[in-house]
Design an enzyme around this catalytic site. Structure first.
Site, PDB file in Angstrom:
ATOM      1  N   PRO A  53       0.807  -1.215   0.000  1.00  0.00           N
ATOM      2  CA  PRO A  53       0.000   0.000   0.000  1.00  0.00           C
ATOM      3  C   PRO A  53       0.845   1.272   0.000  1.00  0.00           C
ATOM      4  O   PRO A  53       1.929   1.304   0.578  1.00  0.00           O
ATOM      5  CB  PRO A  53      -0.802  -0.101   1.297  1.00  0.00           C
ATOM      6  CG  PRO A  53      -0.202  -1.186   2.083  1.00  0.00           C
ATOM      7  CD  PRO A  53       0.692  -1.998   1.212  1.00  0.00           C
ATOM      8  N   ASP A  54       0.307   2.235  -0.650  1.00  0.00           N
ATOM      9  CA  ASP A  54       0.870   3.571  -0.609  1.00  0.00           C
ATOM     10  C   ASP A  54       0.664   4.092   0.813  1.00  0.00           C
ATOM     11  O   ASP A  54      -0.346   3.825   1.432  1.00  0.00           O
ATOM     12  CB  ASP A  54       0.080   4.410  -1.624  1.00  0.00           C
ATOM     13  CG  ASP A  54       0.548   5.818  -1.602  1.00  0.00           C
ATOM     14  OD1 ASP A  54      -0.091   6.620  -0.909  1.00  0.00           O
ATOM     15  OD2 ASP A  54       1.548   6.120  -2.264  1.00  0.00           O
ATOM     16  N   PHE A  55       1.651   4.810   1.328  1.00  0.00           N
ATOM     17  CA  PHE A  55       1.506   5.234   2.717  1.00  0.00           C
ATOM     18  C   PHE A  55       0.513   6.377   2.912  1.00  0.00           C
ATOM     19  O   PHE A  55       0.032   6.584   3.999  1.00  0.00           O
ATOM     20  CB  PHE A  55       2.875   5.649   3.275  1.00  0.00           C
ATOM     21  CG  PHE A  55       3.786   4.472   3.516  1.00  0.00           C
ATOM     22  CD1 PHE A  55       3.347   3.170   3.337  1.00  0.00           C
ATOM     23  CD2 PHE A  55       5.081   4.665   3.921  1.00  0.00           C
ATOM     24  CE1 PHE A  55       4.177   2.081   3.542  1.00  0.00           C
ATOM     25  CE2 PHE A  55       5.927   3.582   4.140  1.00  0.00           C
ATOM     26  CZ  PHE A  55       5.473   2.292   3.944  1.00  0.00           C
ATOM     27  N   ARG A  56       0.235   7.141   1.839  1.00  0.00           N
ATOM     28  CA  ARG A  56      -0.552   8.372   2.050  1.00  0.00           C
ATOM     29  C   ARG A  56      -1.960   8.352   1.484  1.00  0.00           C
ATOM     30  O   ARG A  56      -2.691   9.303   1.668  1.00  0.00           O
ATOM     31  CB  ARG A  56       0.192   9.562   1.447  1.00  0.00           C
ATOM     32  CG  ARG A  56       1.343   9.996   2.297  1.00  0.00           C
ATOM     33  CD  ARG A  56       1.679  11.423   2.034  1.00  0.00           C
ATOM     34  NE  ARG A  56       1.249  12.299   3.102  1.00  0.00           N
ATOM     35  CZ  ARG A  56       1.350  13.611   3.030  1.00  0.00           C
ATOM     36  NH1 ARG A  56       1.793  14.179   1.949  1.00  0.00           N
ATOM     37  NH2 ARG A  56       0.959  14.356   4.033  1.00  0.00           N
ATOM     38  N   ASN A 127      13.642   0.818  -1.252  1.00  0.00           N
ATOM     39  CA  ASN A 127      12.550   0.055  -0.650  1.00  0.00           C
ATOM     40  C   ASN A 127      13.032  -0.791   0.521  1.00  0.00           C
ATOM     41  O   ASN A 127      14.171  -1.249   0.551  1.00  0.00           O
ATOM     42  CB  ASN A 127      11.879  -0.824  -1.709  1.00  0.00           C
ATOM     43  CG  ASN A 127      11.214   0.010  -2.777  1.00  0.00           C
ATOM     44  OD1 ASN A 127      11.001   1.203  -2.573  1.00  0.00           O
ATOM     45  ND2 ASN A 127      10.911  -0.592  -3.914  1.00  0.00           N
ATOM     46  N   ASP A 129      11.038  -3.418   1.471  1.00  0.00           N
ATOM     47  CA  ASP A 129      10.149  -4.576   1.433  1.00  0.00           C
ATOM     48  C   ASP A 129      10.823  -5.908   1.112  1.00  0.00           C
ATOM     49  O   ASP A 129      10.192  -6.963   1.159  1.00  0.00           O
ATOM     50  CB  ASP A 129       8.996  -4.326   0.444  1.00  0.00           C
ATOM     51  CG  ASP A 129       9.485  -3.969  -0.954  1.00  0.00           C
ATOM     52  OD1 ASP A 129      10.572  -4.436  -1.367  1.00  0.00           O
ATOM     53  OD2 ASP A 129       8.767  -3.217  -1.660  1.00  0.00           O
ATOM     54  N   HIS A 146      17.942   2.524   2.399  1.00  0.00           N
ATOM     55  CA  HIS A 146      17.208   2.905   3.608  1.00  0.00           C
ATOM     56  C   HIS A 146      16.994   1.703   4.527  1.00  0.00           C
ATOM     57  O   HIS A 146      16.058   1.681   5.322  1.00  0.00           O
ATOM     58  CB  HIS A 146      15.874   3.563   3.226  1.00  0.00           C
ATOM     59  CG  HIS A 146      16.066   4.825   2.419  1.00  0.00           C
ATOM     60  ND1 HIS A 146      15.093   5.366   1.622  1.00  0.00           N
ATOM     61  CD2 HIS A 146      17.147   5.633   2.279  1.00  0.00           C
ATOM     62  CE1 HIS A 146      15.560   6.458   1.026  1.00  0.00           C
ATOM     63  NE2 HIS A 146      16.809   6.626   1.410  1.00  0.00           N
TER      64      HIS A 146
HETATM   65  P1  CNA Z   1       7.881   7.937  -4.090  1.00  0.00           P
HETATM   66  O1  CNA Z   1       8.365   9.269  -3.699  1.00  0.00           O
HETATM   67  O2  CNA Z   1       6.564   7.476  -3.563  1.00  0.00           O
HETATM   68  O3  CNA Z   1       7.909   7.866  -5.685  1.00  0.00           O
HETATM   69  C1  CNA Z   1       7.416   6.757  -6.375  1.00  0.00           C
HETATM   70  C2  CNA Z   1       7.450   7.059  -7.861  1.00  0.00           C
HETATM   71  O4  CNA Z   1       7.012   5.903  -8.540  1.00  0.00           O
HETATM   72  C3  CNA Z   1       6.553   8.201  -8.282  1.00  0.00           C
HETATM   73  O5  CNA Z   1       7.184   8.971  -9.262  1.00  0.00           O
HETATM   74  C4  CNA Z   1       5.314   7.484  -8.845  1.00  0.00           C
HETATM   75  O6  CNA Z   1       4.641   8.227  -9.827  1.00  0.00           O
HETATM   76  C5  CNA Z   1       5.963   6.262  -9.432  1.00  0.00           C
HETATM   77  N1  CNA Z   1       5.089   5.100  -9.517  1.00  0.00           N
HETATM   78  C6  CNA Z   1       4.471   4.475  -8.493  1.00  0.00           C
HETATM   79  N2  CNA Z   1       3.820   3.390  -8.957  1.00  0.00           N
HETATM   80  C7  CNA Z   1       4.022   3.362 -10.294  1.00  0.00           C
HETATM   81  C8  CNA Z   1       3.595   2.505 -11.334  1.00  0.00           C
HETATM   82  N3  CNA Z   1       2.865   1.419 -11.090  1.00  0.00           N
HETATM   83  N4  CNA Z   1       3.991   2.783 -12.593  1.00  0.00           N
HETATM   84  C9  CNA Z   1       4.764   3.873 -12.858  1.00  0.00           C
HETATM   85  N5  CNA Z   1       5.193   4.715 -11.924  1.00  0.00           N
HETATM   86  C10 CNA Z   1       4.826   4.458 -10.644  1.00  0.00           C
HETATM   87  O7  CNA Z   1       8.884   6.771  -3.658  1.00  0.00           O
HETATM   88  P2  CNA Z   1      10.440   6.804  -3.536  1.00  0.00           P
HETATM   89  O8  CNA Z   1      10.873   5.407  -3.413  1.00  0.00           O
HETATM   90  O9  CNA Z   1      11.050   7.674  -4.561  1.00  0.00           O
HETATM   91  O10 CNA Z   1      10.570   7.521  -2.112  1.00  0.00           O
HETATM   92  C11 CNA Z   1      11.446   7.132  -1.237  1.00  0.00           C
HETATM   93  C12 CNA Z   1      10.844   6.439   0.016  1.00  0.00           C
HETATM   94  C13 CNA Z   1       9.518   5.758  -0.105  1.00  0.00           C
HETATM   95  C14 CNA Z   1      11.785   5.359   0.399  1.00  0.00           C
HETATM   96  O11 CNA Z   1      12.482   5.752   1.514  1.00  0.00           O
HETATM   97  C15 CNA Z   1      10.973   4.115   0.706  1.00  0.00           C
HETATM   98  O12 CNA Z   1      11.412   3.491   1.888  1.00  0.00           O
HETATM   99  C16 CNA Z   1       9.595   4.587   0.872  1.00  0.00           C
HETATM  100  N6  CNA Z   1       8.585   3.542   0.574  1.00  0.00           N
HETATM  101  C17 CNA Z   1       8.954   2.253   0.400  1.00  0.00           C
HETATM  102  C18 CNA Z   1       8.001   1.287   0.101  1.00  0.00           C
HETATM  103  C19 CNA Z   1       8.452  -0.139  -0.106  1.00  0.00           C
HETATM  104  O13 CNA Z   1       9.417  -0.586   0.508  1.00  0.00           O
HETATM  105  N7  CNA Z   1       7.772  -0.863  -0.984  1.00  0.00           N
HETATM  106  C20 CNA Z   1       6.661   1.634  -0.003  1.00  0.00           C
HETATM  107  C21 CNA Z   1       6.300   2.990   0.195  1.00  0.00           C
HETATM  108  C22 CNA Z   1       7.274   3.934   0.487  1.00  0.00           C
END
Ligand code: CNA
Length: 365
Positions: A53-56, A127, A129, A146
């Protein structure tokens, strides 16, 4: 769709190494130059189609769903001071996010395929995860900038805590304590106020050695991770696979943008490389259900069936892309608002966890 990669790049800038600024030219470059040192730089976007899930998001995000924990501020859950006082909210979250609940995406398997082919120099991920590990990448090929849930230790005496015990305890949503001093145990993910792992700093200049750079699923807003693509030499092609342009990618003559859904972009790249079937086979290995895996593996018998499968796949790609576009545009707009408040201080220690979860960045009072 042919020219989408170059649509927001200055058309007058001719590539210096590639034949053209599109994914087919990158595929040709990979073959012609016998590319062997690929670096990847990825973020949360490569895991969203796994269902993490998206956090926000207002209703479905973890952030919203932490409300039941009755925290004064939901971001307290990643605050080391708060954790010492009350580790239960963090472990409720860990219970949801813990590795094993989600299947790697086709993007994770694409990286595994690069590794299988001996072409992976390093995979840099933000990530936590562990899906790249689950996809089969060995730990020494991954830089978890991270941290991650892969290991854990006592926050007082720093003694590592056994994986199997950790797994059982998190599964029961309980709180693990050190076997030696009874201190609290925490996964090695970077909390507010904690330093990035040494492995990040040790490998930070490695992109200089790369002959191809692929950036996927990150907004490139979090420093120092965001500076990694700029470490690549001029003339090293950089491919961005993401919903939107980020981090100035596209500004160099050999940058190629594949904008849209990541899974679709990865499949497109694999098709251009002639690796499509191999990629699907590598991804099928991550399917935890042997029966479903068998069904996925059963190749269509007739030409008509093959054609139908191809049409279904393309339709699915298009649906996925269209379905996500609105939601992501909305999220991006929301995030732009957030980042304009916090991005300038994202690496400062007083902004704490902003370098890990920028969307949870603590608001200054
Ligand atoms: P972010 O800032 O949320 O950016 C994500 C990027 O991916 C954005 O540009 C979105 O538009 C793009 N995006 C998301 N889903 C898709 C898709 N299906 N197709 C195309 N584009 C997509 O996330 P960052 O990783 O840049 O930010 C850094 C943080 C978020 C890190 O420190 C992580 O730990 C943290 N995070 C991690 C997880 C995880 O471990 N899965 C989940 C949520 C947040």
């Amino acid at each position: 769709m042919g020219n989408e990669e170059s649509s927001i790049v200055d058309e007058s800038t001719r590539p210096s190494v590639l034949d053209a600024r599109n994914i087919d030219a990158v595929a040709k470059y990979v073959k012609d130059y016998n590319v062997r040192k690929v670096v990847l730089m990825v973020g949360a976007g490569i895991s969203t189609s796994a269902g993490i899930p998206d956090f926000r998001s207002p209703d479905t995000g973890l952030y919203a769903n932490l409300a039941f924990l009755d925290l004064e501020e939901p971001e307290d859950v990643f605050d080391i001071g708060f954790f010492r006082q009350n580790p239960k909210p963090f472990y409720a979250l860990a219970h949801e996010l813990y590795p094993g609940r989600y299947r790697p995406t086709i993007a994770h398997s694409f990286v595994k395929l690069l590794y299988n082919k001996g072409m992976l120099l390093k995979h840099f991920t933000q990530n936590i995860d562990c899906l790249e590990r689950q996809a089969g990448l060995p730990g020494d090929k991954i830089v978890e900038a991270h941290g991650s849930f892969a290991t854990q230790r006592c926050i007082d005496c720093k003694l590592p805590f056994p994986d199997d015990k950790m797994h059982d305890i998190v599964d029961k949503a309980e709180v693990p304590h050190c076997l030696e001093c009874n201190g609290l145990v925490k996964p090695d993910i970077v909390f507010f106020g904690e330093a990035l792992p040494a492995v990040f700093h040790e490998n930070r200049s490695l992109p200089e050695e790369a002959d191809l750079c692929i950036v996927m699923g990150t907004s490139l807003t979090v420093q120092p991770f965001a500076s990694l693509p700029s470490m690549c030499r001029e003339g090293t092609p950089r491919v961005l696979i993401n919903m939107q342009r980020v981090g100035g990618l596209g500004s160099r003559p050999d940058d190629v943008l594949v904008l849209g859904d990541i899974d679709a972009g990865v499949r497109k790249f694999a098709r251009a490389l002639g690796w499509e079937e191999e990629l699907e086979a590598v991804w099928q290995e991550t399917n935890p259900d042997p029966k479903a895996r068998e069904e996925e593996n059963a190749s269509p018998q007739t030409r008509d069936e093959r054609l139908r499968a191809e049409i279904d796949r393309l339709t699915e790609d298009i649906d996925r892309t269209l379905g996500r576009t609105d939601a992501y545009q909305q999220r991006v707009r929301e995030r732009l608002g957030d980042y304009s408040d916090s991005s300038s201080s994202s690496s400062s220690s007083e902004n704490g966890l902003a370098h890990v979860f920028p969307h949870l960045a603590r608001k200054s009072h």
